[in-house]
Structures are given as structure tokens and as C-alpha cells.
Design a protein around this motif. Sequence first.
Motif, PDB file in Angstrom:
ATOM      1  N   GLY A   1       0.870  -1.193   0.072  1.00 17.35           N
ATOM      2  CA  GLY A   1      -0.152  -0.132   0.074  1.00 17.35           C
ATOM      3  C   GLY A   1       1.003   1.292  -0.009  1.00 17.35           C
ATOM      4  O   GLY A   1       2.009   1.214   0.214  1.00 17.35           O
ATOM      5  N   GLU A   2       0.149   2.384   0.005  1.00 18.74           N
ATOM      6  CA  GLU A   2       0.950   3.819  -0.060  1.00 18.74           C
ATOM      7  C   GLU A   2       1.365   3.776   1.242  1.00 18.74           C
ATOM      8  O   GLU A   2       0.608   3.444   2.432  1.00 18.74           O
ATOM      9  N   ARG A   3       2.659   4.573   1.295  1.00 19.17           N
ATOM     10  CA  ARG A   3       2.928   5.071   2.981  1.00 19.17           C
ATOM     11  C   ARG A   3       1.964   6.249   3.194  1.00 19.17           C
ATOM     12  O   ARG A   3       1.874   6.885   2.422  1.00 19.17           O
ATOM     13  N   THR A   4       2.011   6.083   4.611  1.00 19.81           N
ATOM     14  CA  THR A   4       0.957   7.260   5.383  1.00 19.81           C
ATOM     15  C   THR A   4       2.032   8.168   5.583  1.00 19.81           C
ATOM     16  O   THR A   4       2.810   7.758   6.622  1.00 19.81           O
ATOM     17  N   PRO A   5       1.885   9.415   5.745  1.00 17.94           N
ATOM     18  CA  PRO A   5       2.612  10.341   6.370  1.00 17.94           C
ATOM     19  C   PRO A   5       2.470  10.481   7.796  1.00 17.94           C
ATOM     20  O   PRO A   5       1.401  10.319   8.492  1.00 17.94           O
ATOM     21  N   LEU A   6       3.706  10.699   8.596  1.00 17.36           N
ATOM     22  CA  LEU A   6       3.468  10.919  10.019  1.00 17.36           C
ATOM     23  C   LEU A   6       3.308  12.137  10.203  1.00 17.36           C
ATOM     24  O   LEU A   6       3.914  13.160   9.889  1.00 17.36           O
ATOM     25  N   VAL A   7       2.367  12.281  11.234  1.00 16.09           N
ATOM     26  CA  VAL A   7       2.079  13.682  11.618  1.00 16.09           C
ATOM     27  C   VAL A   7       2.748  14.130  12.925  1.00 16.09           C
ATOM     28  O   VAL A   7       3.045  13.161  13.684  1.00 16.09           O
ATOM     29  N   PRO A   8       3.558  15.082  12.761  1.00 17.62           N
ATOM     30  CA  PRO A   8       4.257  15.592  13.770  1.00 17.62           C
ATOM     31  C   PRO A   8       3.300  15.889  15.341  1.00 17.62           C
ATOM     32  O   PRO A   8       2.065  16.142  15.084  1.00 17.62           O
ATOM     33  N   ARG A   9       3.869  15.578  16.431  1.00 19.80           N
ATOM     34  CA  ARG A   9       3.172  15.297  17.715  1.00 19.80           C
ATOM     35  C   ARG A   9       3.033  16.901  18.384  1.00 19.80           C
ATOM     36  O   ARG A   9       4.067  17.439  18.298  1.00 19.80           O
ATOM     37  N   GLY A  10       1.904  17.298  18.917  1.00 19.61           N
ATOM     38  CA  GLY A  10       2.162  18.889  19.267  1.00 19.61           C
ATOM     39  C   GLY A  10       2.419  18.763  20.951  1.00 19.61           C
ATOM     40  O   GLY A  10       2.357  18.100  21.440  1.00 19.61           O
ATOM     41  N   GLY A  11       3.216  19.798  21.013  1.00 17.54           N
ATOM     42  CA  GLY A  11       3.351  19.763  22.400  1.00 17.54           C
ATOM     43  C   GLY A  11       4.834  20.268  22.682  1.00 17.54           C
ATOM     44  O   GLY A  11       5.704  20.206  23.386  1.00 17.54           O
TER      45      GLY A  11
END
Length: 104
Positions: free
Chosen positions: A94-104
Motif C-alpha cells: 500500500g501507499e505509505r501514510t505520512p507521519l504527523v508531528p506530535r504537538g507539544g
Amino acid sequence: MSILVCLFGCIAALVLIAAAFMYVFDPGQALKFLKKALLLLLALLLSLELLAVLAREVGACCMGVLLLLVSLAAYAVREKLLRRPERPRKPGRGERTPLVPRGG
């Protein structure tokens, strides 16, 4: 037509000078360059001569149609040679899903 012959002579002289300088550093590469360049110049000169003779024998309309057909044939050959076969996709990848940066 003699102007074209003089022009090709000048270009051939420049090619020979360039090949002489290349020969000092890499003789094999210089010979390959010289062979390709001089064959290209010879083919161009002969094709222009042939085109001039053909232009005298055939009318302008027929010449335009001939040049159009030759152009279309050259385009078709180029597209056939440059067409890359489509690679089959491997199932299960499958396609790679982007990693979302964690807030904080």
C-alpha cells in the motif's frame, strides 16, 4: 548550395580540432566522438543534397506532403523507441501514510 558545403567544411574542421584535443586525454573517447560527428555531418550533407534534387523534380505541394509524412514517421519511431513498459505493481504494498508531528 556552395555556401552549405563551405559551412559543413568549417564545422568538420572544428570537429577535427576538438577531436585532436580530446585525443590527448582519452584516445578511445576521441575516436568515438569523431566517428559520430563525421557520420552525422555526412548524413546531413547527403540528405540536404537529396532534398534539393527532390525539390527540383517534385512540386511544392507534394514536397510539403512528403515532409509531413516523414515527420510523422520519425515521431512514431521515436515514441515507439522511447516508450517504457509499465511495471506491474506488487500486490499487498500500500501507499505509505505520512507521519504527523506530535504537538507539544
